[in-house]
Design an enzyme around this catalytic site. Sequence first.
Site, mmCIF file in Angstrom:
data_model
loop_
_atom_site.group_PDB
_atom_site.id
_atom_site.type_symbol
_atom_site.label_atom_id
_atom_site.label_comp_id
_atom_site.label_asym_id
_atom_site.label_seq_id
_atom_site.Cartn_x
_atom_site.Cartn_y
_atom_site.Cartn_z
ATOM 1 N N ASP A 1 -3.090 8.633 -0.788
ATOM 2 C CA ASP A 1 -3.431 7.496 0.094
ATOM 3 C C ASP A 1 -4.896 7.095 -0.133
ATOM 4 O O ASP A 1 -5.230 5.924 -0.324
ATOM 5 C CB ASP A 1 -3.188 7.918 1.549
ATOM 6 C CG ASP A 1 -3.716 6.902 2.563
ATOM 7 O OD1 ASP A 1 -3.560 5.694 2.321
ATOM 8 O OD2 ASP A 1 -4.287 7.323 3.589
ATOM 9 N N GLU B 1 0.720 5.236 12.957
ATOM 10 C CA GLU B 1 -0.617 4.754 13.309
ATOM 11 C C GLU B 1 -0.658 3.251 13.592
ATOM 12 O O GLU B 1 -1.323 2.799 14.512
ATOM 13 C CB GLU B 1 -1.555 5.092 12.148
ATOM 14 C CG GLU B 1 -3.013 4.969 12.477
ATOM 15 C CD GLU B 1 -3.853 5.240 11.235
ATOM 16 O OE1 GLU B 1 -4.922 4.633 11.143
ATOM 17 O OE2 GLU B 1 -3.429 6.032 10.372
ATOM 18 N N ASP B 2 0.089 2.481 12.786
ATOM 19 C CA ASP B 2 -0.068 1.023 12.829
ATOM 20 C C ASP B 2 1.092 0.264 13.466
ATOM 21 O O ASP B 2 1.050 -0.964 13.562
ATOM 22 C CB ASP B 2 -0.266 0.484 11.399
ATOM 23 C CG ASP B 2 -1.573 0.963 10.793
ATOM 24 O OD1 ASP B 2 -2.456 1.388 11.568
ATOM 25 O OD2 ASP B 2 -1.717 0.939 9.561
ATOM 26 N N HIS C 1 3.660 6.724 5.825
ATOM 27 C CA HIS C 1 2.457 7.418 6.321
ATOM 28 C C HIS C 1 1.622 6.611 7.313
ATOM 29 O O HIS C 1 0.828 7.166 8.064
ATOM 30 C CB HIS C 1 1.590 7.920 5.157
ATOM 31 C CG HIS C 1 0.777 6.860 4.482
ATOM 32 N ND1 HIS C 1 1.232 6.143 3.408
ATOM 33 C CD2 HIS C 1 -0.470 6.390 4.723
ATOM 34 C CE1 HIS C 1 0.307 5.292 3.015
ATOM 35 N NE2 HIS C 1 -0.744 5.416 3.795
ATOM 36 N N ASP D 1 -26.930 15.048 -25.376
ATOM 37 C CA ASP D 1 -27.180 15.804 -26.605
ATOM 38 C C ASP D 1 -26.165 16.934 -26.777
ATOM 39 O O ASP D 1 -26.106 17.583 -27.807
ATOM 40 C CB ASP D 1 -28.613 16.371 -26.563
ATOM 41 C CG ASP D 1 -29.086 16.794 -27.939
ATOM 42 O OD1 ASP D 1 -28.661 16.152 -28.911
ATOM 43 O OD2 ASP D 1 -29.837 17.772 -28.035
ATOM 44 N N HIS E 1 0.829 -1.222 0.000
ATOM 45 C CA HIS E 1 0.000 0.000 0.000
ATOM 46 C C HIS E 1 0.861 1.269 0.000
ATOM 47 O O HIS E 1 0.715 2.108 -0.907
ATOM 48 C CB HIS E 1 -0.972 -0.029 1.180
ATOM 49 C CG HIS E 1 -1.676 1.268 1.430
ATOM 50 N ND1 HIS E 1 -2.507 1.866 0.503
ATOM 51 C CD2 HIS E 1 -1.650 2.110 2.509
ATOM 52 C CE1 HIS E 1 -2.967 3.012 0.992
ATOM 53 N NE2 HIS E 1 -2.459 3.182 2.206
#
Length: 704
Positions: free
Chosen positions: A139, A76-77, A72, A259, A48
């Site tokens: 992201d 967080e992870d 990034h 159209d 990712h």
Amino acid sequence: MLTIDSLSHRLSSYLEPAQVNCVKRAYYYAEQAHTGQFRRSGEPYITHPLAVANILASIHMDHQSLMAAMLHDVIEDTGIGKSAISHQFGDQVAEIVDGVSKLAKIDYESQAEKQAKNFQKMAMAMARDLRVIVVKLSDRLHNMRTLGALPPEKKRRIAKETLEIYAPIAHRLGMNDWRIEFEDRGFAAMHPLRATRLHASLQQVRGNRKAIVEKIQSSIEMRLQRETIEGLVIGREKHLYSIYNKMRGKHKSFEEIMDVYAFRIIVENIDTCYRALGAIHNLYKPKPNEFKDYIAIPKENGYQSLHTVVVGTQGVPIEVQIRTKEMDELASRGIAAHWLYKSNGDEESKNGSYDRANRWIKRLLEIQQHTNSSVEFVENVKIDLFRDEVYVFTPKGEIIELPAGATAVDFAYAVHTQVGNSCVACRVNDRPAPLSQALESGQKIKIITSSGSQPNPNWLNFVITAKARAAIRHYLKNQRHTESVELGKRMLQRALSNQELQLDKLSDAQIQNVLETTSRESMEKLFEDIGLGQITAMAITNILSPGSENDTNRNSHAPISIESPDGLLISFARCCRPIPGDPVLAHLSTGKGVVVHRETCKNINDLRNKRGSLSEINWSPKVEGEFRSEIRVEVKSERGIIASLATRIANTKTSIEGIQVDERDAEHSVITLTVAVTNRVHLANVMRSIRNMRSVASVSRAKT
């Protein structure tokens, strides 16, 4: 499959070898940090960040953005903190990574609040470095491309957020290619059946249109050659989401939208743009009021182009956009082009989009300062994000960009918050105009201000810019606080004087006792809560002088005075509509402050027996302003009676705020009129004027 080596090869086309090595180092660091983590699709998690960096490489972003893309999700992870990234890769990369990272796992009241807090954090980081939002958008773009593995509910939630926030941000930053992909992928995830059917219809129509498109294209090319204009002519197709939106918003059928044929002409320079426009208008007749010059006045996101709509053979409408190669590049890449041209040393001529984005971020910060919660902040940003613009002029000839439908009050706040707060009237093209009138492009606006004026709560009913809405709410909130503190102080002083106590003579021990007993942190907070009706002044006097509630021997010192109808904490009961000159009483309503009734009002009979719930109140000798009152008029039913009544009332210089008609029988009707009057004498004059009319049977002031 994408690898770090294939990405490095791509990066080497525009980055220095040392910079490519920095990106590779960030990749290996992230790969180690995410070891053992997998995406829902079963792929290693590092695929990712690598894909996000690849998206950024496609628009030639700088090496620090690419490093941040690799890292990034690390904060967080994984267990790695911002300081560790700062130490390894520098402060700038760490700031971008932190800005893109979501907030730590906190328990929020709702999903909306969680999303709002995260967006607010990102907006603040954007203000420090605009690359934060470009990394975040890439992201989100990769997440949208890989939605397939998610459960349907989560798919829809992410798609909704993308359509409401990220697509409009991409539009605001001029990144048109990304906006279109966000919208089409978001639409397909939110409404899969509609998207599939629309796509099938588009495929079917495409074959039928091919011959007409080629014919129009060759006609335009031949005309440009005849005028010796070198230009590339491209047939444009509307994307799915814009077709869907037009069908819904403009209530048009698919056939009506399809159209219209659209073309883009790309030429060498600005001078040639205008020559090409002349050639097109010579070839086909232009439609009136459909020409827009975004080269002279660029859109708020930096977009530049000439737009015109012409009528082809057999009445076919043709939309034409004319622009230079640079304008086309900026239209698709927007703010991201800033870094591309920066690296090519041509920043000066290409940073218009970047400057406009910075101005937008500055406006976000102003909105943030005036909002009370992250959810309100996001709502205001949504209002501000996705609207067409109008361009109006200040008296000095400066251009102000506003969303379509903006009013003079929005204009005043766009100039400066203080101009908005003190605005009393406006002139549009040197003529007086209502403050609520929607402005049109090209108008010259002059705002008339007064030092003693303040924002009107009614403005919230028609302003549309987030800045104006947030500033008015902020002012009214502060004003309400000030008024409630002042009112509460007066009420407490009055209650204490009945017990022969004085507020300014209370000892520190007495004040401390009151604050502790009432669980208030300061006297100001106590005054505010008394003014808002959260606690009664009588309860405070009882703390200071126990047994005072049984003391019936009270004096009525210093009743509260009413000076105007505009106070935020003195309101007038709709059941009896008191006006200056009426004997009045007031009661304290929780959260509303003082509510004023006429003494004869039936609704205060229940309150008379509750000790302390009613207060004396009187009209100030200097009272001014207009108060609403209701008149009940019984008339013989005949044609034109309401018009005659309105004319008669208008002749007394009185405005009518509302009319209600009830038929009593076949011959008589009862008309209830709400009128704005200054006092009882004014009302009596209005009633006398009505009573003299031939068709009027009786006139009276409406009872409770």
